[in-house]
Motif scaffolding. Sequence first.
Motif, mmCIF file in Angstrom:
data_model
loop_
_atom_site.group_PDB
_atom_site.id
_atom_site.type_symbol
_atom_site.label_atom_id
_atom_site.label_comp_id
_atom_site.label_asym_id
_atom_site.label_seq_id
_atom_site.Cartn_x
_atom_site.Cartn_y
_atom_site.Cartn_z
ATOM 1 N N MET A 84 -32.540 11.821 19.506
ATOM 2 C CA MET A 84 -32.256 13.140 20.062
ATOM 3 C C MET A 84 -31.002 13.049 20.922
ATOM 4 O O MET A 84 -30.788 12.045 21.594
ATOM 5 C CB MET A 84 -33.409 13.626 20.949
ATOM 6 C CG MET A 84 -34.740 13.761 20.258
ATOM 7 S SD MET A 84 -36.066 14.152 21.428
ATOM 8 C CE MET A 84 -36.035 15.931 21.348
ATOM 9 N N TYR A 85 -30.225 14.109 20.894
ATOM 10 C CA TYR A 85 -29.109 14.214 21.831
ATOM 11 C C TYR A 85 -29.699 14.392 23.231
ATOM 12 O O TYR A 85 -30.825 14.869 23.382
ATOM 13 C CB TYR A 85 -28.229 15.419 21.489
ATOM 14 C CG TYR A 85 -27.401 15.239 20.244
ATOM 15 C CD1 TYR A 85 -26.135 14.661 20.308
ATOM 16 C CD2 TYR A 85 -27.882 15.641 19.004
ATOM 17 C CE1 TYR A 85 -25.374 14.497 19.169
ATOM 18 C CE2 TYR A 85 -27.127 15.475 17.854
ATOM 19 C CZ TYR A 85 -25.865 14.902 17.946
ATOM 20 O OH TYR A 85 -25.111 14.724 16.818
ATOM 21 N N ALA A 86 -28.939 14.024 24.260
ATOM 22 C CA ALA A 86 -29.424 14.147 25.631
ATOM 23 C C ALA A 86 -29.816 15.587 25.960
ATOM 24 O O ALA A 86 -30.804 15.823 26.654
ATOM 25 C CB ALA A 86 -28.369 13.637 26.615
ATOM 26 N N THR A 87 -29.068 16.555 25.444
ATOM 27 C CA THR A 87 -29.402 17.962 25.724
ATOM 28 C C THR A 87 -30.743 18.335 25.094
ATOM 29 O O THR A 87 -31.528 19.065 25.696
ATOM 30 C CB THR A 87 -28.301 18.897 25.183
ATOM 31 O OG1 THR A 87 -28.062 18.596 23.801
ATOM 32 C CG2 THR A 87 -27.016 18.741 25.974
ATOM 33 N N GLN A 88 -31.033 17.809 23.900
ATOM 34 C CA GLN A 88 -32.318 18.078 23.258
ATOM 35 C C GLN A 88 -33.455 17.407 24.021
ATOM 36 O O GLN A 88 -34.526 17.989 24.199
ATOM 37 C CB GLN A 88 -32.319 17.554 21.815
ATOM 38 C CG GLN A 88 -31.381 18.285 20.889
ATOM 39 C CD GLN A 88 -31.265 17.587 19.550
ATOM 40 O OE1 GLN A 88 -31.191 16.365 19.475
ATOM 41 N NE2 GLN A 88 -31.243 18.378 18.489
ATOM 42 N N LEU A 89 -33.224 16.178 24.476
ATOM 43 C CA LEU A 89 -34.242 15.451 25.228
ATOM 44 C C LEU A 89 -34.501 16.135 26.568
ATOM 45 O O LEU A 89 -35.645 16.244 27.001
ATOM 46 C CB LEU A 89 -33.823 13.993 25.414
ATOM 47 C CG LEU A 89 -34.857 13.065 26.033
ATOM 48 C CD1 LEU A 89 -36.184 13.122 25.297
ATOM 49 C CD2 LEU A 89 -34.322 11.636 26.037
#
Length: 119
Positions: A84-89
């Motif tokens: 996951m991208y950090a924004t998704q996480l």
Amino acid sequence: MAMSLAQKLQSKLSHGMQETSPASPQQKLKDFIAVRVEPRSACHNRRSEDPKSVYTFDSERDAPRSELCREGGEKGRKCIEMEMYATQLFQAMQDQGFYCALPTDPTRTHMECKPIPKD
């Protein structure tokens, strides 16, 4: 047409390492942060993880993977790689009831997530 030895080995390795049903990133996250209560035993009821554990995550800028870690007192630190991208996480942790923010130390670049107390 015959396969070369390298192609046969590559095929065997790639098929042998595939999971039959890979977990979605969201399910992997839920499994990692879940607090399970073990059945009553001689050791009494004991939680496998502290429900107040602080989680941290970090990744390279715009990277499709992030490292999520549970900072766990006596059990130590445990980390997993998330697809996951950090924004998704960040969003997924909020969806699971965590408050995430940058640490107060300006030299740190990871995110810290703490469980939101339930009334």
